[in-house]
Design a protein around this motif. Sequence first.
Motif, PDB file in Angstrom:
ATOM      1  N   LEU A 264       0.852  -1.069  -0.074  1.00 58.48           N
ATOM      2  CA  LEU A 264      -0.149  -0.228   0.154  1.00 58.48           C
ATOM      3  C   LEU A 264       0.739   1.218   0.184  1.00 58.48           C
ATOM      4  O   LEU A 264       1.779   1.280   0.866  1.00 58.48           O
ATOM      5  CB  LEU A 264      -0.713   0.078   1.365  1.00 58.48           C
ATOM      6  N   VAL A 265       0.864   2.081  -0.949  1.00 60.31           N
ATOM      7  CA  VAL A 265       1.470   3.362  -1.153  1.00 60.31           C
ATOM      8  C   VAL A 265       0.449   4.706  -0.997  1.00 60.31           C
ATOM      9  O   VAL A 265      -0.590   4.582  -1.624  1.00 60.31           O
ATOM     10  CB  VAL A 265       2.267   3.536  -2.267  1.00 60.31           C
ATOM     11  N   VAL A 266       0.460   5.287  -0.020  1.00 64.52           N
ATOM     12  CA  VAL A 266      -0.431   6.443   0.378  1.00 64.52           C
ATOM     13  C   VAL A 266       0.283   7.894  -0.109  1.00 64.52           C
ATOM     14  O   VAL A 266       1.499   8.073   0.535  1.00 64.52           O
ATOM     15  CB  VAL A 266      -1.003   6.416   2.001  1.00 64.52           C
ATOM     16  N   PHE A 267      -0.482   8.814  -0.697  1.00 66.72           N
ATOM     17  CA  PHE A 267       0.249  10.001  -1.101  1.00 66.72           C
ATOM     18  C   PHE A 267      -0.631  11.141  -0.610  1.00 66.72           C
ATOM     19  O   PHE A 267      -1.671  11.214  -0.593  1.00 66.72           O
ATOM     20  CB  PHE A 267       0.163   9.878  -2.556  1.00 66.72           C
ATOM     21  N   ASP A 268       0.211  12.135  -0.254  1.00 72.66           N
ATOM     22  CA  ASP A 268      -0.579  13.502  -0.182  1.00 72.66           C
ATOM     23  C   ASP A 268      -0.823  13.974  -1.626  1.00 72.66           C
ATOM     24  O   ASP A 268      -0.423  13.515  -2.592  1.00 72.66           O
ATOM     25  CB  ASP A 268       0.407  14.581   0.620  1.00 72.66           C
ATOM     26  N   MET A 269      -1.550  15.059  -1.780  1.00 70.94           N
ATOM     27  CA  MET A 269      -1.852  15.556  -3.123  1.00 70.94           C
ATOM     28  C   MET A 269      -1.200  16.851  -3.442  1.00 70.94           C
ATOM     29  O   MET A 269      -0.339  16.774  -4.215  1.00 70.94           O
ATOM     30  CB  MET A 269      -3.425  15.745  -3.279  1.00 70.94           C
ATOM     31  N   ASP A 270      -1.516  17.939  -2.737  1.00 68.56           N
ATOM     32  CA  ASP A 270      -0.933  19.273  -2.939  1.00 68.56           C
ATOM     33  C   ASP A 270       0.691  19.045  -2.708  1.00 68.56           C
ATOM     34  O   ASP A 270       1.097  18.831  -1.774  1.00 68.56           O
ATOM     35  CB  ASP A 270      -1.444  20.059  -2.180  1.00 68.56           C
ATOM     36  N   SER A 271       1.343  19.532  -3.756  1.00 69.88           N
ATOM     37  CA  SER A 271       2.863  19.570  -3.731  1.00 69.88           C
ATOM     38  C   SER A 271       3.410  18.011  -3.439  1.00 69.88           C
ATOM     39  O   SER A 271       4.633  18.064  -3.519  1.00 69.88           O
ATOM     40  CB  SER A 271       3.328  20.579  -2.611  1.00 69.88           C
ATOM     41  N   THR A 272       2.587  17.346  -3.874  1.00 71.99           N
ATOM     42  CA  THR A 272       3.241  15.960  -4.007  1.00 71.99           C
ATOM     43  C   THR A 272       2.742  15.272  -5.321  1.00 71.99           C
ATOM     44  O   THR A 272       3.449  14.834  -6.157  1.00 71.99           O
ATOM     45  CB  THR A 272       2.796  14.869  -2.699  1.00 71.99           C
ATOM     46  N   LEU A 273       1.456  14.781  -5.398  1.00 76.57           N
ATOM     47  CA  LEU A 273       0.965  14.246  -6.639  1.00 76.57           C
ATOM     48  C   LEU A 273       0.835  15.391  -7.760  1.00 76.57           C
ATOM     49  O   LEU A 273       0.962  15.260  -9.097  1.00 76.57           O
ATOM     50  CB  LEU A 273      -0.526  13.662  -6.441  1.00 76.57           C
ATOM     51  N   VAL A 358      -4.848   8.458  -2.022  1.00 76.00           N
ATOM     52  CA  VAL A 358      -4.458   9.809  -1.983  1.00 76.00           C
ATOM     53  C   VAL A 358      -5.093  10.383  -0.711  1.00 76.00           C
ATOM     54  O   VAL A 358      -6.389  10.217  -0.710  1.00 76.00           O
ATOM     55  CB  VAL A 358      -4.952  10.804  -3.012  1.00 76.00           C
ATOM     56  N   LEU A 359      -4.620  10.875   0.292  1.00 72.40           N
ATOM     57  CA  LEU A 359      -5.176  11.498   1.638  1.00 72.40           C
ATOM     58  C   LEU A 359      -4.701  13.130   1.470  1.00 72.40           C
ATOM     59  O   LEU A 359      -3.661  13.539   1.873  1.00 72.40           O
ATOM     60  CB  LEU A 359      -4.548  10.838   2.617  1.00 72.40           C
ATOM     61  N   SER A 360      -5.655  13.701   1.340  1.00 70.76           N
ATOM     62  CA  SER A 360      -5.512  15.278   0.736  1.00 70.76           C
ATOM     63  C   SER A 360      -6.061  16.097   1.993  1.00 70.76           C
ATOM     64  O   SER A 360      -7.171  15.919   2.386  1.00 70.76           O
ATOM     65  CB  SER A 360      -5.749  15.665  -0.556  1.00 70.76           C
ATOM     66  N   GLY A 361      -5.521  17.368   2.545  1.00 71.05           N
ATOM     67  CA  GLY A 361      -5.898  18.160   2.974  1.00 71.05           C
ATOM     68  C   GLY A 361      -6.675  19.281   2.238  1.00 71.05           C
ATOM     69  O   GLY A 361      -6.845  20.452   2.848  1.00 71.05           O
ATOM     70  N   LEU A 366     -11.751  17.816  -6.182  1.00 71.41           N
ATOM     71  CA  LEU A 366     -10.768  17.852  -7.087  1.00 71.41           C
ATOM     72  C   LEU A 366      -9.911  16.458  -6.972  1.00 71.41           C
ATOM     73  O   LEU A 366      -9.090  16.072  -7.714  1.00 71.41           O
ATOM     74  CB  LEU A 366      -9.800  18.941  -6.942  1.00 71.41           C
ATOM     75  N   THR A 367      -9.856  16.267  -5.420  1.00 73.08           N
ATOM     76  CA  THR A 367      -8.950  14.853  -5.272  1.00 73.08           C
ATOM     77  C   THR A 367      -9.656  13.684  -5.719  1.00 73.08           C
ATOM     78  O   THR A 367      -8.984  12.927  -6.415  1.00 73.08           O
ATOM     79  CB  THR A 367      -8.782  14.576  -3.794  1.00 73.08           C
ATOM     80  N   HIS A 380      -9.431  10.601  -0.061  1.00 70.39           N
ATOM     81  CA  HIS A 380     -10.055  11.308   0.852  1.00 70.39           C
ATOM     82  C   HIS A 380      -9.848  12.644   1.058  1.00 70.39           C
ATOM     83  O   HIS A 380      -8.320  13.120   0.850  1.00 70.39           O
ATOM     84  CB  HIS A 380      -9.822  10.463   2.263  1.00 70.39           C
ATOM     85  N   ALA A 381     -10.499  13.628   1.079  1.00 69.51           N
ATOM     86  CA  ALA A 381     -10.144  14.909   1.292  1.00 69.51           C
ATOM     87  C   ALA A 381     -11.343  15.725   2.006  1.00 69.51           C
ATOM     88  O   ALA A 381     -12.286  15.000   2.489  1.00 69.51           O
ATOM     89  CB  ALA A 381      -9.868  15.684  -0.070  1.00 69.51           C
TER      90      ALA A 381
END
Length: 485
Positions: A264-273, A358-361, A366-367, A380-381
Motif C-alpha cells: 500500500l502506498v499513500v500519497f499527499d496531493m498538493d505539492s506531492t501528486l 491519496v489523503l489530501s488536506g 478535485l481529489t 479522501h479530502a
Amino acid sequence: MAEQSSPTKPVRPSMGQVRSSSFLNDHQQYRPPSKPENHYGIDTVVEDIQASRISSPRQISPFNGIPSPENPPTIVESGVSHELSHPNCTSAPGTKQSKLVATIFYKSNSPRISNAVPSPRLAPQGSQSPEVPAAEELPANMAPASSMESFPLEPPTNEPEPLDHIYGSNVSPMCITSFLHLMSTFPLPPGSTEFASSHRCLKLDQNHENHPVVVELTLFPAPSPDYLSLEDLRKHELIYRFEREWNVDVALRGDSLWRRYPRLVVFDMDSTLITQEVIDLLAATIKDPPDLAARVADITHRAMMGELEFDSAFRERVKLLTGLPSSIFEELRSVLDVTNGVRPLLRALKRLGVKTAVLSGGFLPLTSWLAGELGIDYAHANEVVIDETTGRLTGEVKGRIVGKERKRELLLEIAEKEGIALEQVVAVGDGANDLLMMEAAGLGVAWNAKPTVQMEASARLNGDSLLDLLYLFGFTSEEVEQLTA
C-alpha cells in the motif's frame, strides 16, 4: 665517503591508484581499516588509503584436496579468481545477521553553494559551460552584518567543502568509499568482529557519460542498535555532513522482506501528486481584495512548515473563499500540474499489485477527480459546504478536516480493510500535516519537503521525478523500465 641515501617520501595516492586497487571495482566490497582515525572526513580516507590497503593482494594457489572453510574452492580462469563464500550472502543456520541498506541519490538538479563554491550543474543542451548559480562570497570569520542588533548569537559556520565537483558529479567510487569509511566507525553489535558491504548501481545518468546517480549499499552487520537506533542514525551529524559534502541524499533502511514488497502506498496531493496547492489556486481567482492570494499563500506556507495548526489554518483559508462558485472545481481540472513521474509510478505500482490512496488536506471534488484520472484506489479530502440556492461556497467545512490526525487514521483504516501489515505501507508527503501518517507507515518518504519534514521522515527524495520512489524498493533502472512500459 659514500653518499647517504635519503629516505624515499611516500607518494600521495592518486584517483587512478585508488580505483585500480579498490574492492569497489574488483569485488563490490569494502573492508574498513581495523582502527579508524578519530577524524572521519574525506581527508582520512585519502591519506590512509596506502597505509590501510583497503584491498590487499592475495596469493591464489591451485586447489588440492577437500573444500573447507580454511580451503574454500577457488577457480582461477584467465587471471580472475572465483571464490565460493557465503558469510556475506546468508547467515549460518540458526543465526541471524542484521543488515542495513543505504540508497544514495545524487542531487544533480539541486544547486548548492558551499564556501562560495557552487556545486556543478549539468550544462544545458547546446551550452558550452555548466549553468552555475550566482553566489555571494562570505569571507571566513566575517559577520554577515555590521550592526550589533542584527549580529547573530553565533558566528556563521563554514559549510563542508563540496566534493562532487572534485571526484565527479555523480555517486563516485570515492563517494562510496567515504561513506563506508564513515559507517565503519559506528560500533558493531556484540560478538561481531568484521564490517563488510556490497553495492550495486541502480541508475545511471544516461545523458552524461553513464555515471551512477543512484547506488544501493548493503552493510552488514548493521551498527549496534544499543548504541544508536536506526531513527537516531538517520539524523546523525556525520550522515548529515556527508550528504552536504557530496551533494547526495542517503536513505537508510533495515534490510527486511517488507522493504522489497510494499502493498500500500499513500500519497499527499498538493505539492506531492501535483506541483501546486489547490487552495492557493482557488484564492488566485478572487481579485477583490487584491492581496487575498498572497494572504492565503502565506497561511498555507506556514501551515506546511508546521508553524500553524493545520485544522484552524484550513478553516481560516476556506472562510476567505466565501462566495466562490462551486463550478470553480471543474474549471481548475485543466490547470492541475501532475508531478513528473507520477503517472509511470502509479502504472508500475498497479502492475505490482500495490494498492494506492491519496489523503489530501485539500478539496474532495478535485481529489476524487484526480484519483480517477490516475487510477488511484482510495481518495479522501475535505468537503466544503455549498449553498444550494446560489451554488456558491459558504466558507464552511463539512465534517472532520483531513489534517494530520485524520490522515493517520485513514491510513490505518485502509491498511486494516485491505489486510496489509503496516511494515508494507509507504506514505509520501511534503508538509508537516503528513508527519503522523508517515510515522505510522513502515516507510515515510519526504518528497521535496519542508525542512522539518525532511529531518523527521524515514527517507528523503529531492529529485525531479517521483518515479525515484521505486529505487527505495531496490529496483534497478532496467526493472523500472519494464514496470512502466
